[in-house]
Design a protein around this motif. Structure first.
Motif, PDB file in Angstrom:
ATOM      1  N   ASP A   1       0.827  -1.213   0.000  1.00 50.32           N
ATOM      2  CA  ASP A   1       0.000   0.000   0.000  1.00 50.32           C
ATOM      3  C   ASP A   1       0.856   1.256   0.000  1.00 50.32           C
ATOM      4  OD1 ASP A   1      -2.221  -1.607   0.040  1.00 50.32           O
ATOM      5  OD2 ASP A   1      -2.513  -1.469   2.217  1.00 50.32           O
ATOM      6  N   ALA A   2       1.983   1.202   0.724  1.00 49.57           N
ATOM      7  CA  ALA A   2       2.873   2.361   0.738  1.00 49.57           C
ATOM      8  C   ALA A   2       3.488   2.603  -0.638  1.00 49.57           C
ATOM      9  CB  ALA A   2       3.972   2.149   1.779  1.00 49.57           C
ATOM     10  N   ARG A   3       3.803   1.526  -1.342  1.00 48.81           N
ATOM     11  CA  ARG A   3       4.364   1.682  -2.684  1.00 48.81           C
ATOM     12  C   ARG A   3       3.327   2.259  -3.650  1.00 48.81           C
ATOM     13  NH1 ARG A   3       7.162  -3.557  -5.106  1.00 48.81           N
ATOM     14  NH2 ARG A   3       8.558  -3.049  -3.353  1.00 48.81           N
ATOM     15  N   ILE A   4       2.073   1.863  -3.484  1.00 52.69           N
ATOM     16  CA  ILE A   4       1.030   2.359  -4.386  1.00 52.69           C
ATOM     17  C   ILE A   4       0.726   3.833  -4.110  1.00 52.69           C
ATOM     18  CG2 ILE A   4      -1.414   2.122  -4.988  1.00 52.69           C
ATOM     19  CD1 ILE A   4      -1.102  -0.876  -4.483  1.00 52.69           C
ATOM     20  N   THR A   5       0.637   4.191  -2.844  1.00 52.75           N
ATOM     21  CA  THR A   5       0.291   5.566  -2.478  1.00 52.75           C
ATOM     22  C   THR A   5       1.475   6.519  -2.498  1.00 52.75           C
ATOM     23  OG1 THR A   5       0.604   5.020  -0.134  1.00 52.75           O
ATOM     24  CG2 THR A   5      -1.627   4.797  -1.048  1.00 52.75           C
ATOM     25  N   GLY A   6       2.687   6.007  -2.692  1.00 54.05           N
ATOM     26  CA  GLY A   6       3.852   6.870  -2.732  1.00 54.05           C
ATOM     27  C   GLY A   6       4.385   7.267  -1.370  1.00 54.05           C
ATOM     28  N   THR A   7       3.988   6.552  -0.330  1.00 53.29           N
ATOM     29  CA  THR A   7       4.481   6.826   1.017  1.00 53.29           C
ATOM     30  C   THR A   7       5.744   6.015   1.275  1.00 53.29           C
ATOM     31  OG1 THR A   7       2.179   7.081   1.697  1.00 53.29           O
ATOM     32  CG2 THR A   7       3.806   6.922   3.446  1.00 53.29           C
ATOM     33  N   SER A   8       6.655   6.590   2.040  1.00 56.11           N
ATOM     34  CA  SER A   8       7.863   5.838   2.384  1.00 56.11           C
ATOM     35  C   SER A   8       7.484   4.631   3.236  1.00 56.11           C
ATOM     36  CB  SER A   8       8.852   6.733   3.139  1.00 56.11           C
ATOM     37  OG  SER A   8       8.271   7.221   4.330  1.00 56.11           O
ATOM     38  N   GLN A   9       8.212   3.549   3.033  1.00 50.92           N
ATOM     39  CA  GLN A   9       7.833   2.286   3.663  1.00 50.92           C
ATOM     40  C   GLN A   9       8.013   2.324   5.169  1.00 50.92           C
ATOM     41  OE1 GLN A   9      10.183  -0.564   1.475  1.00 50.92           O
ATOM     42  NE2 GLN A   9       8.564  -0.908  -0.014  1.00 50.92           N
ATOM     43  N   TRP A  10       8.997   3.049   5.656  1.00 51.16           N
ATOM     44  CA  TRP A  10       9.174   3.107   7.114  1.00 51.16           C
ATOM     45  C   TRP A  10       8.072   3.908   7.780  1.00 51.16           C
ATOM     46  CZ3 TRP A  10      13.014   3.753   3.538  1.00 51.16           C
ATOM     47  CH2 TRP A  10      13.258   5.035   3.079  1.00 51.16           C
ATOM     48  N   VAL A  11       7.551   4.924   7.069  1.00 45.67           N
ATOM     49  CA  VAL A  11       6.398   5.653   7.605  1.00 45.67           C
ATOM     50  C   VAL A  11       5.180   4.725   7.671  1.00 45.67           C
ATOM     51  CG1 VAL A  11       4.811   7.560   7.197  1.00 45.67           C
ATOM     52  CG2 VAL A  11       7.265   7.887   6.847  1.00 45.67           C
ATOM     53  N   ALA A  12       5.003   3.897   6.624  1.00 43.45           N
ATOM     54  CA  ALA A  12       3.885   2.949   6.620  1.00 43.45           C
ATOM     55  C   ALA A  12       4.028   1.928   7.738  1.00 43.45           C
ATOM     56  CB  ALA A  12       3.811   2.244   5.269  1.00 43.45           C
ATOM     57  N   LEU A  13       5.257   1.481   8.009  1.00 38.47           N
ATOM     58  CA  LEU A  13       5.459   0.544   9.116  1.00 38.47           C
ATOM     59  C   LEU A  13       5.146   1.205  10.454  1.00 38.47           C
ATOM     60  CD1 LEU A  13       8.757  -1.257   8.037  1.00 38.47           C
ATOM     61  CD2 LEU A  13       6.455  -2.212   8.059  1.00 38.47           C
ATOM     62  N   GLY A  14       5.486   2.486  10.585  1.00 36.82           N
ATOM     63  CA  GLY A  14       5.144   3.191  11.816  1.00 36.82           C
ATOM     64  C   GLY A  14       3.648   3.313  12.006  1.00 36.82           C
ATOM     65  N   ARG A  15       2.928   3.579  10.937  1.00 35.80           N
ATOM     66  CA  ARG A  15       1.466   3.649  11.032  1.00 35.80           C
ATOM     67  C   ARG A  15       0.878   2.299  11.390  1.00 35.80           C
ATOM     68  NH1 ARG A  15       0.173   7.221   5.561  1.00 35.80           N
ATOM     69  NH2 ARG A  15       1.060   9.209   6.313  1.00 35.80           N
ATOM     70  N   LEU A  16       1.442   1.238  10.809  1.00 33.79           N
ATOM     71  CA  LEU A  16       0.962  -0.106  11.152  1.00 33.79           C
ATOM     72  C   LEU A  16       1.218  -0.421  12.620  1.00 33.79           C
ATOM     73  CD1 LEU A  16      -0.235  -2.802  10.183  1.00 33.79           C
ATOM     74  CD2 LEU A  16       2.101  -3.533   9.633  1.00 33.79           C
ATOM     75  N   GLY A  17       2.386  -0.018  13.138  1.00 36.31           N
ATOM     76  CA  GLY A  17       2.674  -0.231  14.543  1.00 36.31           C
ATOM     77  C   GLY A  17       1.727   0.535  15.450  1.00 36.31           C
ATOM     78  N   THR A  18       1.380   1.777  15.050  1.00 35.87           N
ATOM     79  CA  THR A  18       0.418   2.552  15.839  1.00 35.87           C
ATOM     80  C   THR A  18      -0.963   1.921  15.788  1.00 35.87           C
ATOM     81  OG1 THR A  18       1.677   4.563  15.349  1.00 35.87           O
ATOM     82  CG2 THR A  18      -0.578   4.837  16.142  1.00 35.87           C
ATOM     83  N   GLU A  19      -1.332   1.410  14.627  1.00 38.36           N
ATOM     84  CA  GLU A  19      -2.658   0.791  14.483  1.00 38.36           C
ATOM     85  C   GLU A  19      -2.780  -0.482  15.299  1.00 38.36           C
ATOM     86  OE1 GLU A  19      -5.429  -1.267  10.975  1.00 38.36           O
ATOM     87  OE2 GLU A  19      -3.521  -0.287  10.474  1.00 38.36           O
ATOM     88  N   LEU A  20      -1.721  -1.285  15.313  1.00 36.16           N
ATOM     89  CA  LEU A  20      -1.764  -2.570  16.014  1.00 36.16           C
ATOM     90  C   LEU A  20      -1.293  -2.483  17.459  1.00 36.16           C
ATOM     91  CD1 LEU A  20      -0.336  -4.926  13.237  1.00 36.16           C
ATOM     92  CD2 LEU A  20      -2.716  -4.311  13.677  1.00 36.16           C
ATOM     93  N   GLY A  21      -0.754  -1.325  17.868  1.00 38.11           N
ATOM     94  CA  GLY A  21      -0.237  -1.200  19.218  1.00 38.11           C
ATOM     95  C   GLY A  21       1.071  -1.943  19.420  1.00 38.11           C
TER      96      GLY A  21
END
Length: 302
Positions: free
Chosen positions: A205-225
């Motif tokens: 999803d980060a590759r499709i939306t143009g977001t950096s992958q580490w930012v996407a991993l941080g969002r996933l960590g916040t979402e999952l706690g």
């Protein structure tokens, strides 16, 4: 006289509860907290969800959607509970509908249990079924929370174990000459387990939306706690341009996670051994009582 006072108190409490329920359900001016919560929910939904949300056709779905809208209007976010549901891949609306339906079942179960006890001959006060109804409604309403908390703790343990192995794989891919984005995706494609599937979908999803992958991993960590993913996102953002530092950081982080996991396993094993020791001591004490009891009874009889 005491029964009259008790009846007045119970009537006042029931009237206060009905008034609070009606006051909560009545439409009122939204506070700043509820408005910000609604904006955050709409932003999290994103444009992919479309301009209109599909209306569920079943009763459980409609109840969950209405309760979720009520929570949103009141500004009740319950972020930790939402993170637990995200780890378990369960919907927020379905969870709320389950709580409401179990609470309603508790309201019926209390008087039903009192009717059985009354037929046997226990209890005659008319206030007992009221208290039993409220008690079972509250207990049944909180049961899904306890189940979600318990299951989320176990699943987070599995996810942290997978993240430790994932960091080792990323470090190995970096040592093989791959760049950071390719190493992150290649390590996530090594297995089809649910944990790596979540990470792989996040990176895609980060590759499709143009977001950096580490930012996407941080969002996933916040979402999952998961604090490990959030810390990993910060670390990758700081040393993303230096491959040697990334490898060293990932290897050190993976080793730290393994040591922490081993410490938790040793602590759990110690607790189990202590419980087994207590059980053995109780068994020995019972056996000694069994041996000493006849002799003691003979001494006291003489």
């Amino acid at each position: 006289m005491n029964e009259i006072i008790l009846s007045c108190v119970v009537g006042a409490l029931v009237g206060l509860g009905v008034f609070a329920l009606i006051r909560a359900l009545m439409p009122s001016s939204r506070s700043a907290v509820s408005t910000v919560a609604q904006i955050d929910a709409l932003r999290a939904a994103g444009p992919a969800s479309g301009p209109a949300t599909a209306v569920p056709t079943d009763l459980r779905g409609r109840i969950g959607q209405r309760i979720a809208a009520f929570y949103l209007q009141q500004g009740w976010e319950l972020r930790s509970l939402r993170a637990d549901l995200a780890v378990l891949d369960r919907s927020w609306e379905g969870f709320l509908a389950t709580k409401i339906m179990l609470g309603a079942a508790g309201l019926v179960f209390g008087p039903f249990l009192f009717a059985i006890a009354w037929q046997i001959g226990f209890g005659s006060s008319p206030l007992i079924p009221v208290w039993m109804s409220l008690l079972f409604a509250g207990v049944f309403f909180l049961l899904p929370d306890l189940e979600v908390r318990r299951d989320a703790v176990e699943k987070r343990k599995d996810l942290r174990r997978v993240i430790g192995a994932y960091l080792d794989l990323v470090s190995m891919n970096l040592a093989g000459g791959r760049g950071l984005p390719e190493a992150l995706m290649a390590a996530a494609e090594i297995s089809d387990g649910w944990a790596l599937m979540r990470i792989r979908n996040c990176l895609a999803d980060a590759r499709i939306t143009g977001t950096s992958q580490w930012v996407a991993l941080g969002r996933l960590g916040t979402e999952l706690g998961i604090e490990e993913l959030t810390d990993l996102s910060v670390t990758l953002a700081l040393v993303a341009d230096d491959g040697a530092k990334i490898r060293e950081s990932l290897a050190a982080r993976a080793e730290t996670m393994r040591h922490r996991e081993l410490a938790e396993i040793e602590g759990a094993a110690g607790e189990k051994s202590q419980s087994m020791l207590v059980a053995q001591l109780l068994l020995c004490a019972g056996f000694l009582v069994f041996l000493i009891y006849p002799a003691a009874m003979r001494v006291f009889q003489t």
